[in-house]
Design a protein around this motif. Structure first.
Motif, PDB file in Angstrom:
ATOM      1  N   ARG A   5      32.217 -65.605  36.040  1.00 42.26           N
ATOM      2  CA  ARG A   5      31.751 -64.235  36.303  1.00 42.26           C
ATOM      3  C   ARG A   5      32.626 -63.273  35.507  1.00 42.26           C
ATOM      4  N   VAL A   6      31.965 -62.479  34.669  1.00 43.74           N
ATOM      5  CA  VAL A   6      32.722 -61.603  33.764  1.00 43.74           C
ATOM      6  C   VAL A   6      32.245 -60.162  33.927  1.00 43.74           C
ATOM      7  N   ALA A   7      33.209 -59.248  34.087  1.00 43.32           N
ATOM      8  CA  ALA A   7      32.890 -57.810  34.118  1.00 43.32           C
ATOM      9  C   ALA A   7      33.313 -57.212  32.786  1.00 43.32           C
ATOM     10  N   ILE A   8      32.446 -56.356  32.242  1.00 39.06           N
ATOM     11  CA  ILE A   8      32.801 -55.660  31.004  1.00 39.06           C
ATOM     12  C   ILE A   8      32.795 -54.166  31.318  1.00 39.06           C
ATOM     13  N   PHE A   9      33.822 -53.461  30.898  1.00 36.54           N
ATOM     14  CA  PHE A   9      33.848 -52.006  31.077  1.00 36.54           C
ATOM     15  C   PHE A   9      33.662 -51.338  29.727  1.00 36.54           C
ATOM     16  N   GLY A  10      32.605 -50.549  29.615  1.00 36.96           N
ATOM     17  CA  GLY A  10      32.270 -49.882  28.358  1.00 36.96           C
ATOM     18  C   GLY A  10      30.968 -50.441  27.828  1.00 36.96           C
ATOM     19  N   ALA A  11      29.882 -49.640  27.938  1.00 33.98           N
ATOM     20  CA  ALA A  11      28.560 -50.115  27.506  1.00 33.98           C
ATOM     21  C   ALA A  11      28.176 -49.530  26.150  1.00 33.98           C
ATOM     22  N   GLY A  12      29.171 -49.405  25.272  1.00 35.85           N
ATOM     23  CA  GLY A  12      28.885 -49.045  23.883  1.00 35.85           C
ATOM     24  C   GLY A  12      28.639 -50.334  23.100  1.00 35.85           C
ATOM     25  N   PRO A  13      28.540 -50.224  21.756  1.00 33.98           N
ATOM     26  CA  PRO A  13      28.286 -51.420  20.957  1.00 33.98           C
ATOM     27  C   PRO A  13      29.298 -52.534  21.232  1.00 33.98           C
ATOM     28  N   ALA A  14      30.586 -52.189  21.388  1.00 35.07           N
ATOM     29  CA  ALA A  14      31.611 -53.234  21.573  1.00 35.07           C
ATOM     30  C   ALA A  14      31.335 -54.039  22.837  1.00 35.07           C
ATOM     31  N   GLY A  15      31.057 -53.362  23.943  1.00 43.57           N
ATOM     32  CA  GLY A  15      30.827 -54.050  25.209  1.00 43.57           C
ATOM     33  C   GLY A  15      29.523 -54.836  25.188  1.00 43.57           C
ATOM     34  N   ILE A  16      28.480 -54.253  24.594  1.00 38.78           N
ATOM     35  CA  ILE A  16      27.174 -54.940  24.594  1.00 38.78           C
ATOM     36  C   ILE A  16      27.224 -56.172  23.676  1.00 38.78           C
ATOM     37  N   TYR A  17      27.843 -56.024  22.487  1.00 41.38           N
ATOM     38  CA  TYR A  17      27.962 -57.202  21.608  1.00 41.38           C
ATOM     39  C   TYR A  17      28.750 -58.298  22.304  1.00 41.38           C
ATOM     40  N   ILE A  31      27.154 -61.880  33.737  1.00 39.55           N
ATOM     41  CA  ILE A  31      27.846 -60.774  33.063  1.00 39.55           C
ATOM     42  C   ILE A  31      27.386 -59.436  33.632  1.00 39.55           C
ATOM     43  N   ASP A  32      28.333 -58.656  34.142  1.00 41.65           N
ATOM     44  CA  ASP A  32      28.035 -57.311  34.642  1.00 41.65           C
ATOM     45  C   ASP A  32      28.739 -56.298  33.745  1.00 41.65           C
ATOM     46  N   LEU A  33      27.953 -55.335  33.266  1.00 42.71           N
ATOM     47  CA  LEU A  33      28.460 -54.363  32.292  1.00 42.71           C
ATOM     48  C   LEU A  33      28.492 -52.980  32.948  1.00 42.71           C
ATOM     49  N   PHE A  34      29.678 -52.377  32.997  1.00 46.67           N
ATOM     50  CA  PHE A  34      29.838 -51.076  33.661  1.00 46.67           C
ATOM     51  C   PHE A  34      30.163 -49.992  32.635  1.00 46.67           C
ATOM     52  N   ASP A  35      29.705 -48.777  32.922  1.00 42.52           N
ATOM     53  CA  ASP A  35      30.099 -47.647  32.069  1.00 42.52           C
ATOM     54  C   ASP A  35      30.364 -46.433  32.952  1.00 42.52           C
ATOM     55  N   SER A  36      31.285 -45.601  32.524  1.00 41.18           N
ATOM     56  CA  SER A  36      31.580 -44.406  33.327  1.00 41.18           C
ATOM     57  C   SER A  36      30.460 -43.366  33.201  1.00 41.18           C
ATOM     58  N   LEU A  37      29.647 -43.479  32.169  1.00 40.33           N
ATOM     59  CA  LEU A  37      28.526 -42.548  32.004  1.00 40.33           C
ATOM     60  C   LEU A  37      27.262 -43.138  32.623  1.00 40.33           C
ATOM     61  N   PRO A  38      26.313 -42.296  33.018  1.00 35.89           N
ATOM     62  CA  PRO A  38      25.104 -42.832  33.645  1.00 35.89           C
ATOM     63  C   PRO A  38      24.235 -43.649  32.678  1.00 35.89           C
TER      64      PRO A  38
END
Ligand code: NAP
Length: 441
Positions: A5-17, A31-38
């Motif tokens: 189980r992996v959490a990624i913080f930051g849903a810009g290109p770096a996090g999505i790639y 994989i759960d991807l979090f971002d501080s922006l909506p």
């Protein structure tokens, strides 16, 4: 193969790639991807200039990666506030930080705090409709300086010099269009501290500057003595050769009577921003040992971005990056911190184009996958437990279904726009309004 189980913080290109590479290289990964922006997409949505549709088009492939269902997106969740490192470790084997670098690098000269001296990152956030910057920008200056010879400086200079109507075909919010339209700017001065052979621009972006309607490019022949560009010098690439040709062709252009001028100055080391009654009135530079002063009413500092420290994550303050080796986070004594990884600009610093982010993510994911067997199992390995925690804290998180709704809404605002031209999209800026469309139901 153990499940991971992996959490990624930051849903810009770096996090999505990083998420996509992990999903494709490790079958048992959740994989759960979090971002501080909506909304997702980070710097593509809030950093790329609106009149760069080619780069904005990368969103289509990022969209496919998130739409595949292999990565779950949650927005409006801030690391360290809504989910602490301790929380995250209870739910995930590993965390990848892909939070980028969004602050302006500091310029340590007198007058930098004057009214009218702005960080480029803030201006970019304004014209890209970032929810956390004020909606109005004081575009009252006639003569403006842009410091730096990188692509951000080019973006800022071009947006300042361009006629607002030429931006209407982009996704700029209405307040940005209105602000740019009312701008009285006549002269934009771009200052590089080194010579024209040392520019950090890229050829497409430089050439584009010469094609902006009703803007004359002005160069100082003093900066271009015979033999100014040495083809044989160490480190000269084809990109440099192309840019040298572009600059030479501008030197030979006949003057035109354009509404606005864009001056490129070289060998100008910033010395001081000068003001009266707290407001910028001029700027002083040193050019090859001689002091020069230019009357200006605004200064935009585009001298590079800088990363921000995350709570309880080892940080290198001199470089503005998370301490890491190949994406494995390391402590002050260079020992790996189990389960913590970094990728993108917060890993390597704010340099390189979006494509570089892929190879960077590849390295981080390879290391994560090779560590997989050693990673400790989380004690609460369910998404529901994470979401319950967010709800208990009153976090109104958004999700992928919500983003699809907000996306549709922005497209419909574009389709129903009543104005001189057709628009594909009009961005929603306000955070609460974004959440109203995209919140998890
Ligand atoms: P950059 O490419 O590193 O350029 C920073 C510029 O600021 C350099 O010219 C540097 O000069 C100058 N500088 C640094 N400190 C200075 C100081 N104290 N005084 C005066 N000048 C100073 O950074 P960037 O423009 O922020 O761009 C970041 C990355 O994003 C780059 O890789 C860029 O290509 C990319 N990007 C791409 C696009 C695009 O359209 N393709 C758009 C925006 C950004 P020196 O060279 O002398 O250090």
């Amino acid at each position: 193969m153990k499940s991971l189980r992996v959490a990624i913080f930051g849903a810009g290109p770096a996090g999505i790639y990083a998420g996509n590479i992990l999903a494709n290289s490790y079958e048992n990964a959740t994989i759960d991807l979090f971002d501080s922006l909506p909304a997702p997409y980070g710097l593509i949505r809030y950093g790329v200039a609106p009149d760069h549709p080619r780069i904005k088009g990368i969103v289509n492939s990022l969209h496919e990666m998130l739409d595949s269902g292999k990565i779950r997106f949650f927005g409006n969740v801030e690391f360290g506030r809504d989910l602490t490192l301790e929380n995250v470790k209870r739910h995930y084997h590993a965390v990848i930080f892909a939070t980028g670098a969004i602050k302006d690098a500091k310029l340590d000269i007198p007058g930098v705090e004057l009214d009218g001296s702005y960080g480029a990152a803030d201006f970019v956030s304004w014209y890209d409709g970032h929810p956390d910057v004020p909606r109005t920008w004081p575009l009252t200056a006639k003569e403006v300086a842009v410091l730096g010879n990188g692509n951000v400086a080019l973006d800022v200079a071009r947006v300042l010099a361009k006629q607002a109507d030429d931006m209407l075909s982009t996704d700029i919010p209405d307040n940005v269009y209105q602000g740019l339209k009312a701008s009285p700017v006549t002269d934009v001065h771009v200052f590089g501290r080194r010579g024209p052979a040392d520019i950090k621009f890229t050829p497409i972006e430089l050439r584009e500057l010469g094609e902006v309607e009703d803007v004359e490019i002005v160069l100082d022949p003093e900066d271009f003595p015979d033999g100014w560009f040495n083809e044989e010098a160490e480190g000269v690439t084809n990109q440099h050769r192309v840019m040298a040709r572009i600059l030479n062709s501008w030197l030979e252009r006949e003057p035109v009577n354009a509404k606005r001028r864009l001056h490129l100055h070289f060998w100008h080391q910033p010395k001081a921003i000068i003001g009266e009654n707290g407001k910028v009135t001029a700027m002083q530079f040193e050019r090859k040992g001689e002091l020069r002063e230019y009357p200006l009413q605004a200064v935009y500092r585009a001298i590079g971005y800088f990363g921000s420290e995350l709570p309880n994550v080892p940080f290198d303050e001199s470089k503005g990056v998370i301490r890491n080796e190949g994406g494995r986070v390391i402590d002050d004594e260079a020992r790996p911190v189990a389960g913590l990884y970094a990728t993108g600009w917060i890993k390597r610093g704010p340099v390189g184009l979006i494509g570089h982010t892929k190879s960077d993510a590849m390295e981080t994911i390879e290391n994560l996958v090779s560590d997989a067997e050693k990673l400790s199992d989380p004690i609460e390995p369910e998404l529901e437990q994470v979401l319950f925690e967010l709800q208990a804290r009153g976090v109104q998180y958004t999700d992928w279904a919500g983003w699809l709704k907000l996306n549709e809404h922005e497209l419909s605002l574009g389709a129903t726009f009543s104005g001189p031209i057709e628009r594909d999209r009009v961005k929603v800026v306000d955070r609460a309004e974004q959440i109203a469309h995209a919140a998890h139901l």
